[in-house]
Design a protein around this motif. Structure first.
Motif, mmCIF file in Angstrom:
data_model
loop_
_atom_site.group_PDB
_atom_site.id
_atom_site.type_symbol
_atom_site.label_atom_id
_atom_site.label_comp_id
_atom_site.label_asym_id
_atom_site.label_seq_id
_atom_site.Cartn_x
_atom_site.Cartn_y
_atom_site.Cartn_z
ATOM 1 N N SER A 62 26.179 -29.567 92.303
ATOM 2 C CA SER A 62 25.020 -28.711 92.048
ATOM 3 C C SER A 62 25.338 -27.299 92.532
ATOM 4 O O SER A 62 26.026 -27.116 93.535
ATOM 5 C CB SER A 62 23.779 -29.247 92.770
ATOM 6 O OG SER A 62 24.003 -29.291 94.173
ATOM 7 N N TYR A 63 24.851 -26.326 91.801
ATOM 8 C CA TYR A 63 25.119 -24.929 92.115
ATOM 9 C C TYR A 63 23.790 -24.202 92.309
ATOM 10 O O TYR A 63 22.877 -24.315 91.482
ATOM 11 C CB TYR A 63 25.920 -24.269 90.998
ATOM 12 C CG TYR A 63 27.211 -24.989 90.686
ATOM 13 C CD1 TYR A 63 28.326 -24.857 91.493
ATOM 14 C CD2 TYR A 63 27.300 -25.825 89.572
ATOM 15 C CE1 TYR A 63 29.509 -25.527 91.206
ATOM 16 C CE2 TYR A 63 28.473 -26.498 89.277
ATOM 17 C CZ TYR A 63 29.579 -26.343 90.097
ATOM 18 O OH TYR A 63 30.735 -27.014 89.811
ATOM 19 N N VAL A 65 21.219 -21.322 92.087
ATOM 20 C CA VAL A 65 20.972 -20.264 91.121
ATOM 21 C C VAL A 65 20.177 -19.161 91.810
ATOM 22 O O VAL A 65 19.107 -19.417 92.378
ATOM 23 C CB VAL A 65 20.213 -20.800 89.888
ATOM 24 C CG1 VAL A 65 19.907 -19.665 88.922
ATOM 25 C CG2 VAL A 65 21.018 -21.894 89.203
ATOM 26 N N HIS A 66 20.699 -17.944 91.751
ATOM 27 C CA HIS A 66 20.036 -16.803 92.372
ATOM 28 C C HIS A 66 19.230 -16.055 91.315
ATOM 29 O O HIS A 66 19.805 -15.553 90.344
ATOM 30 C CB HIS A 66 21.061 -15.862 93.002
ATOM 31 C CG HIS A 66 22.034 -16.564 93.914
ATOM 32 N ND1 HIS A 66 21.703 -16.973 95.187
ATOM 33 C CD2 HIS A 66 23.330 -16.937 93.727
ATOM 34 C CE1 HIS A 66 22.747 -17.556 95.751
ATOM 35 N NE2 HIS A 66 23.742 -17.550 94.892
ATOM 36 N N PRO A 67 17.921 -15.996 91.454
ATOM 37 C CA PRO A 67 17.129 -15.239 90.468
ATOM 38 C C PRO A 67 17.397 -13.744 90.595
ATOM 39 O O PRO A 67 17.523 -13.199 91.694
ATOM 40 C CB PRO A 67 15.685 -15.582 90.840
ATOM 41 C CG PRO A 67 15.745 -15.979 92.282
ATOM 42 C CD PRO A 67 17.077 -16.612 92.498
ATOM 43 N N GLN A 336 16.374 -18.258 80.185
ATOM 44 C CA GLN A 336 17.657 -18.748 80.684
ATOM 45 C C GLN A 336 18.794 -17.796 80.288
ATOM 46 O O GLN A 336 19.609 -18.079 79.428
ATOM 47 C CB GLN A 336 17.946 -20.149 80.140
ATOM 48 C CG GLN A 336 16.972 -21.211 80.612
ATOM 49 C CD GLN A 336 17.304 -22.581 80.056
ATOM 50 O OE1 GLN A 336 18.231 -22.746 79.267
ATOM 51 N NE2 GLN A 336 16.543 -23.579 80.456
ATOM 52 N N TYR A 338 21.853 -16.580 81.945
ATOM 53 C CA TYR A 338 22.670 -16.898 83.116
ATOM 54 C C TYR A 338 23.888 -15.977 83.182
ATOM 55 O O TYR A 338 24.459 -15.595 82.152
ATOM 56 C CB TYR A 338 23.148 -18.347 83.061
ATOM 57 C CG TYR A 338 22.053 -19.369 83.275
ATOM 58 C CD1 TYR A 338 21.561 -19.623 84.544
ATOM 59 C CD2 TYR A 338 21.513 -20.062 82.197
ATOM 60 C CE1 TYR A 338 20.549 -20.566 84.750
ATOM 61 C CE2 TYR A 338 20.507 -21.002 82.382
ATOM 62 C CZ TYR A 338 20.036 -21.245 83.659
ATOM 63 O OH TYR A 338 19.039 -22.172 83.849
ATOM 64 N N MET A 340 27.508 -16.277 85.088
ATOM 65 C CA MET A 340 28.440 -17.094 85.874
ATOM 66 C C MET A 340 29.535 -16.178 86.403
ATOM 67 O O MET A 340 30.251 -15.547 85.608
ATOM 68 C CB MET A 340 29.059 -18.196 85.014
ATOM 69 C CG MET A 340 28.075 -18.918 84.116
ATOM 70 S SD MET A 340 26.879 -19.906 85.020
ATOM 71 C CE MET A 340 25.957 -20.663 83.665
ATOM 72 N N GLU A 354 29.358 -18.453 91.535
ATOM 73 C CA GLU A 354 28.029 -17.907 91.795
ATOM 74 C C GLU A 354 27.270 -17.820 90.471
ATOM 75 O O GLU A 354 27.818 -17.358 89.469
ATOM 76 C CB GLU A 354 28.129 -16.528 92.444
ATOM 77 C CG GLU A 354 28.753 -16.542 93.828
ATOM 78 C CD GLU A 354 28.800 -15.157 94.453
ATOM 79 O OE1 GLU A 354 28.520 -14.189 93.713
ATOM 80 O OE2 GLU A 354 29.117 -15.043 95.646
ATOM 81 N N VAL A 355 26.020 -18.276 90.477
ATOM 82 C CA VAL A 355 25.216 -18.330 89.261
ATOM 83 C C VAL A 355 23.956 -17.511 89.477
ATOM 84 O O VAL A 355 23.255 -17.668 90.490
ATOM 85 C CB VAL A 355 24.848 -19.786 88.886
ATOM 86 C CG1 VAL A 355 24.070 -19.815 87.579
ATOM 87 C CG2 VAL A 355 26.101 -20.643 88.780
ATOM 88 N N TYR A 356 23.675 -16.618 88.523
ATOM 89 C CA TYR A 356 22.471 -15.786 88.563
ATOM 90 C C TYR A 356 21.677 -16.032 87.282
ATOM 91 O O TYR A 356 22.246 -16.333 86.223
ATOM 92 C CB TYR A 356 22.830 -14.302 88.664
ATOM 93 C CG TYR A 356 23.667 -13.958 89.876
ATOM 94 C CD1 TYR A 356 23.068 -13.583 91.077
ATOM 95 C CD2 TYR A 356 25.057 -14.012 89.827
ATOM 96 C CE1 TYR A 356 23.833 -13.265 92.186
ATOM 97 C CE2 TYR A 356 25.823 -13.702 90.928
ATOM 98 C CZ TYR A 356 25.210 -13.331 92.106
ATOM 99 O OH TYR A 356 25.971 -13.025 93.207
ATOM 100 N N ARG A 357 20.351 -15.906 87.383
ATOM 101 C CA ARG A 357 19.493 -16.145 86.215
ATOM 102 C C ARG A 357 18.478 -15.020 86.079
ATOM 103 O O ARG A 357 17.872 -14.584 87.062
ATOM 104 C CB ARG A 357 18.762 -17.486 86.340
ATOM 105 C CG ARG A 357 17.937 -17.846 85.084
ATOM 106 C CD ARG A 357 17.262 -19.189 85.246
ATOM 107 N NE ARG A 357 16.244 -19.168 86.282
ATOM 108 C CZ ARG A 357 14.974 -18.787 86.085
ATOM 109 N NH1 ARG A 357 14.577 -18.430 84.880
ATOM 110 N NH2 ARG A 357 14.123 -18.805 87.080
#
Length: 412
Positions: A62-63, A65-67, A336, A338, A340, A354-357
């Motif tokens: 699981s990663y 997610v930074h809004p 959505q 995203y 990456m 690092e994942v941003y949304r």
């Protein structure tokens, strides 16, 4: 032969009676064939019989997610301002302190006033190692751009490999590692027993001992001579004809003493950051790369998935989506968006991205998309709406349902 003709004539009448009896028996075989049809169907397919995969027993990672919000944009700006790339150590902290020191293979011109027998005549020429010759005045102007290609020159005082030159009345004198002022003072002192109040002038006619290599995306790559004029990073790029259209001057690579440094020449031109305009020294290798490493990938539910090159090292989410001609109207999920980003090395989670949304349905999302700066090799992925996913599943199942329907009709 007669029996075959009779059977062929009666076949249309027998077919409706045989189909209800044969289909129930061969239906399992028929379904199995349909399910494995990809193995014999025309088109591209991969034979996976020789591939061995591990059993799917490992739990999926699981990663977090930074809004993307205003706080994240502010944090990104602060981190960019705090990150100062390491600068290469140099011998001189300021170009005004620079002094050129003579080295082997340099050619010195020595003048003793009122003593022409000890002075090089102005009309003499020196070889450039080609089929042409060059005057003394031309040699004086030449070293500020490139070194002379000649290796042995009959004119002037060529510094020997041991760092010495020979001068009449004085003999061998060591000049390597010294400035022309030091050489001039020593010559004048050692000529005093032979010449009354000697007036001596020493200058470098050809700077051949020290050079800098400029490679990559410049119009005229090659060596540049280190002369008595300080040579900076911007000078090296300019004297090499300037950068090409695909050059990434924001990530200029400087190799010094077997260590690699990344310099931002664009910040000097765009923001006046003189710290990046380092003073070059002998043995440096300057490489101006192309923009291959400054790419951003746009995937998912956009009209034109593509690879984008960062313009002067900068690209926002809004820029990326605009160049991809926007989102698909009926398929994209605007909630959505995203980003990456690379891999984050840590002891607990090595190579964790690092994942941003970004939620484009929010009122402030448009401004946030124009402020969030992407980094090289980022992947911008636009998600798929739930209704589109359902419709695509139906499209995959529908041909099989139609085949079963027609098969059932045939059995009636």
């Amino acid at each position: 032969m007669l029996k075959r003709k009779k059977l062929a004539a009666r076949w249309p009448a027998l077919l409706p009676k045989l189909v209800p009896k044969l289909v129930p028996k061969f239906l399992p075989v028929l379904l199995t064939t349909l399910l494995t049809a990809c193995a014999i169907a025309p088109g591209y397919n991969l034979d996976t019989s020789s591939l061995k995969e591990d059993a799917p027993g490992k739990p999926a990672q699981s990663y977090a997610v930074h809004p993307i919000d205003a706080d994240l944009i502010l944090q990104q700006a602060q981190q960019a301002a705090a990150q100062q790339p390491a600068l290469p150590p140099g011998k001189f902290s300021d170009p005004s302190q620079y002094l050129y020191r003579v080295a082997p293979q340099d050619i010195l011109g020595i003048t003793v006033w009122d003593h022409p027998e000890l002075t090089t005549p102005n009309g003499s020429t020196l070889s450039t190692g080609d089929n042409t010759t060059q005057t003394l005045a031309g040699a004086v102007q030449q070293p500020y751009t490139t070194a002379l290609p000649g290796q042995a020159d009959p004119y002037g005082q060529t510094v020997a490999p041991d760092g010495t030159i020979y001068f009449p009345f004085v003999g061998h004198i060591r000049v390597a590692g010294r400035t022309v002022g030091d050489v001039r003072n020593e010559l004048a002192a050692r000529l005093l027993p032979y010449i009354r109040n000697p007036q001596v002038d020493v200058r470098v006619l050809s700077f051949r001992s020290q050079k800098v290599q400029v490679t990559g995306e410049v119009k005229s790559p090659g060596p540049l001579a280190i002369s008595d004029v300080p040579l900076t990073l911007l000078d090296a790029i300019t004297r090499s004809g300037g950068s090409t259209e695909i050059a990434d001057i924001q990530r200029v690579r400087l190799t010094r003493n077997n260590k690699l440094y990344v310099l931002d020449a664009d910040s000097l031109l765009d923001r006046g950051d003189t710290t990046q305009n380092v003073l070059l020294q002998a043995g440096d290798i300057v490489n101006v790369p192309d923009r291959v490493d400054s790419r951003v990938f746009i995937l998912g539910e956009v009209k034109t998935p593509q690879t984008l090159s960062m313009l002067r090292g900068r690209l926002t989410i809004a820029d990326a989506l605009t160049q991809a001609t926007g989102l698909l109207d009926t398929d994209a999920n605007p909630r959505q968006i995203y980003v990456m980003r690379g891999f984050k090395d840590s002891p607990d989670h090595p190579y964790k991205p690092e994942v941003y949304r970004l939620d484009l349905t929010q009122p402030d999302s448009i401004m946030l998309s124009s402020r969030f700066q992407l980094q090289p090799l980022d992947v911008v992925y636009v998600g798929t709406s739930a209704s589109t996913t359902f419709n695509r599943v139906v499209q995959q199942v529908l041909p099989s349902l139609e085949s079963l329907f027609y098969l059932k009709e045939l059995t009636r």
